[in-house]
Design a protein around this motif. Structure first.
Motif, PDB file in Angstrom:
ATOM      1  N   GLU A   1       1.050  -2.057 -12.977  1.00 47.41           N
ATOM      2  CA  GLU A   1       0.610  -2.636 -11.947  1.00 47.41           C
ATOM      3  C   GLU A   1       0.402  -2.412 -10.498  1.00 47.41           C
ATOM      4  N   THR A   2       1.456  -1.280 -10.439  1.00 47.40           N
ATOM      5  CA  THR A   2       1.794  -0.818  -9.204  1.00 47.40           C
ATOM      6  C   THR A   2       0.414   0.095  -8.544  1.00 47.40           C
ATOM      7  N   LEU A   3       0.394   1.451  -9.556  1.00 43.75           N
ATOM      8  CA  LEU A   3      -0.442   1.978  -9.342  1.00 43.75           C
ATOM      9  C   LEU A   3      -1.623   1.711  -9.316  1.00 43.75           C
ATOM     10  N   THR A   4      -2.233   0.042 -10.134  1.00 43.49           N
ATOM     11  CA  THR A   4      -3.479  -0.747  -9.652  1.00 43.49           C
ATOM     12  C   THR A   4      -3.994  -1.510  -8.238  1.00 43.49           C
ATOM     13  N   LYS A   5      -2.288  -1.493  -7.548  1.00 44.77           N
ATOM     14  CA  LYS A   5      -2.285  -1.873  -6.253  1.00 44.77           C
ATOM     15  C   LYS A   5      -2.658  -1.062  -4.877  1.00 44.77           C
ATOM     16  N   LEU A   6      -1.812   0.170  -5.972  1.00 47.24           N
ATOM     17  CA  LEU A   6      -1.496   1.364  -4.509  1.00 47.24           C
ATOM     18  C   LEU A   6      -3.281   2.506  -4.408  1.00 47.24           C
ATOM     19  N   LEU A   7      -4.210   2.138  -6.120  1.00 40.19           N
ATOM     20  CA  LEU A   7      -5.278   2.462  -5.420  1.00 40.19           C
ATOM     21  C   LEU A   7      -6.039   1.532  -4.295  1.00 40.19           C
ATOM     22  N   ILE A   8      -6.142  -0.004  -4.675  1.00 39.91           N
ATOM     23  CA  ILE A   8      -7.132  -1.060  -4.098  1.00 39.91           C
ATOM     24  C   ILE A   8      -6.703  -0.565  -2.835  1.00 39.91           C
ATOM     25  N   VAL A   9      -5.260  -0.665  -2.295  1.00 43.37           N
ATOM     26  CA  VAL A   9      -5.258  -0.577  -1.287  1.00 43.37           C
ATOM     27  C   VAL A   9      -6.283   0.736  -0.459  1.00 43.37           C
ATOM     28  N   ILE A  10      -5.504   2.033  -0.941  1.00 39.73           N
ATOM     29  CA  ILE A  10      -6.253   2.914  -0.371  1.00 39.73           C
ATOM     30  C   ILE A  10      -7.819   2.978  -0.386  1.00 39.73           C
TER      31      ILE A  10
END
Ligand SMILES: O=P(O)(O)OC[C@H]1O[C@](O)(CO)[C@@H](O)[C@@H]1O
Length: 431
Positions: free
Chosen positions: A145-154
């Protein structure tokens, strides 16, 4: 050492002489041996440094080392978004709630925990891209979940200069978060591998966001140190609030079938503490058929929602009521505005909202006791940094002690890992 304790515990209403549903003082005293085992475990880990959460309250160097980041985030951003889930963010969300009601000059801190695509997108798009900083936190660096959010923010930042806008905090291992950070030139801070996520509130994970929010994080550590000192140097284990709290929870579950623990603060800024505690207690103790179910409640709101069940439902609950002294605080209820309702509201007019809150708090405590509900009170006058640190430390110690008394490992979560594997499998199959 031995600062004044920021919080006071009163366990009298857990016992038979005060409430019919309580347990006997004799049984409580029989918990002394388990209490000693728990206390020795805590002392030994504190002395040999193998459980850094028991040493963190005394550290100050790390706080000093965050200053350049804190200064930069405070000067550049209006909003700071924390990306993470579970133990990596609940501690900081708990502490950051202290800014509610204060005059804030620091950035507003937001926690984007969930991955509901509609809510996430809507919240993310509400921030000014140029004036928002991000902090992605994951101990393992591999939480989907955290990696998904990070990649979407980037992806959403979508410009070449975002590398200073995002900081990652993860273990110093070769993990996906670290690789993503390296790919985009993001600063990556070290998450101490020996600090378990749900116990991390007093570490960088919990305190760096709080420092950015303008909270006096040294005060939080000071409050925690006072409670920790009182435990480490306790002469009699059951005289210590955290060890006694664990003993009461364990004995009530074992001998009285009381397997739910209701966390009922009368301070709205402690709503997040309640959610943090829920993970800490559930994920640490729910093993091998052991554990009690934490229930979040909020005074006074749940008086109008759950109180009927609490007072007259199954006798399977232990209550922890967290009380401040709000008397005299807030707006005054003015009789001249009540018109013809004034006569029937005589009891209320002239009081403040805080007076009403205090009366409701006391009424709930009295009703719980008169309805045979074992109840512990934790009191302080005003919620501040020391109190917050003290509460966090007490519940960390209580959880560790309860696990020792149940002879289970508080620091793993083996079954949760099974679900994580399944999630990966499902997505893999869809590819
Ligand atoms: O900090 P991480 O590694 O992203 O883990 C987040 C959360 O996920 C869990 O591992 C369980 O799902 C929790 O224990 C932890 O707090």
């Amino acid at each position: 050492m031995f600062h004044k304790l920021p919080i006071a515990n009163d366990i009298d209403a857990c016992f038979m002489h005060k409430v019919d549903g309580g347990f006997s003082l004799k049984k409580f005293k029989e918990m002394a041996e388990l209490g000693s085992i728990a206390l020795e475990f805590i002392r030994a880990r504190c002395n040999d440094g193998t459980l850094p959460i028991l040493n963190l309250p005394y550290h100050r160097d790390d706080i000093v080392s965050w200053k350049p980041i804190v200064d930069r985030y405070q000067s550049l951003y209006d909003d700071v978004v924390i990306l993470g889930i579970g133990g990596s963010t609940l501690g900081s969300a708990t502490i950051c709630a202290l800014v509610d009601g204060c005059v804030i000059t620091a950035p507003r801190i937001h926690f984007l925990d969930n991955i509901d695509p509609i809510s996430f997108d809507s919240r993310l798009s509400s921030f000014d891209k140029e004036k928002t900083g991000f902090l992605a936190i994951s101990k393992s660096g591999s939480t989907t979940e955290t990696l998904t959010k990070l990649l979407i923010v980037i992806d959403r930042l979508g410009n070449k200069n975002f590398s200073t806008q995002i900081i990652c905090l993860t273990e110093p291992t070769d993990n996906p978060m670290r690789r993503i950070a390296a790919t985009h030139g993001l600063l990556c801070l070290d998450y101490d591998p020996k600090v378990i996520g749900r116990f991390s509130a007093l570490s960088t994970a919990g305190l760096l966001p709080a420092a950015i929010a303008g909270i006096n994080v040294e005060g939080v550590r000071r409050g925690a140190a006072a409670v920790l000192d009182a435990t480490i140097f306790a002469k009699n284990p059951l005289d210590n609030p955290a060890i006694a709290g664990a003993a009461i929870n364990v004995a009530l579950a074992r001998d009285h079938g009381i397997n739910q623990t209701v966390f009922l603060p009368y301070v709205e800024r402690l709503e997040r503490l309640s959610i943090w505690f829920r993970q800490l207690w559930a994920e640490s103790l729910g093993k091998e058929g052991y554990g009690t179910t934490p229930i979040n409640a909020m005074g006074v709101v749940d008086q109008h929602s759950q109180m009927q069940l609490y007072l007259a439902g199954p006798r399977d609950k232990f209550f922890t009521v967290i009380c401040s002294d709000p008397r005299g605080l807030g707006g005054r209820i003015r009789g001249e505005l009540a018109g013809s309702a004034a006569e029937s509201l005589n009891y209320l007019l002239g009081h403040t909202m805080g007076d009403l809150m205090a009366a409701e708090q006391q009424a709930t405590i009295d009703s719980l006791i008169s309805n045979c509900c074992p109840t512990r009170l934790i009191r302080f006058s005003n919620l501040n940094e020391e109190v917050m640190g003290g509460l966090i430390m007490q519940f960390i110690l209580e959880t560790i002690a309860a696990a020792q008394m149940m002879r289970i490992n508080a620091f793993d979560q083996p079954v949760v890992e099974e679900t994580k594997l399944l999630i990966r499998q499902f997505l893999q199959e869809e590819n």
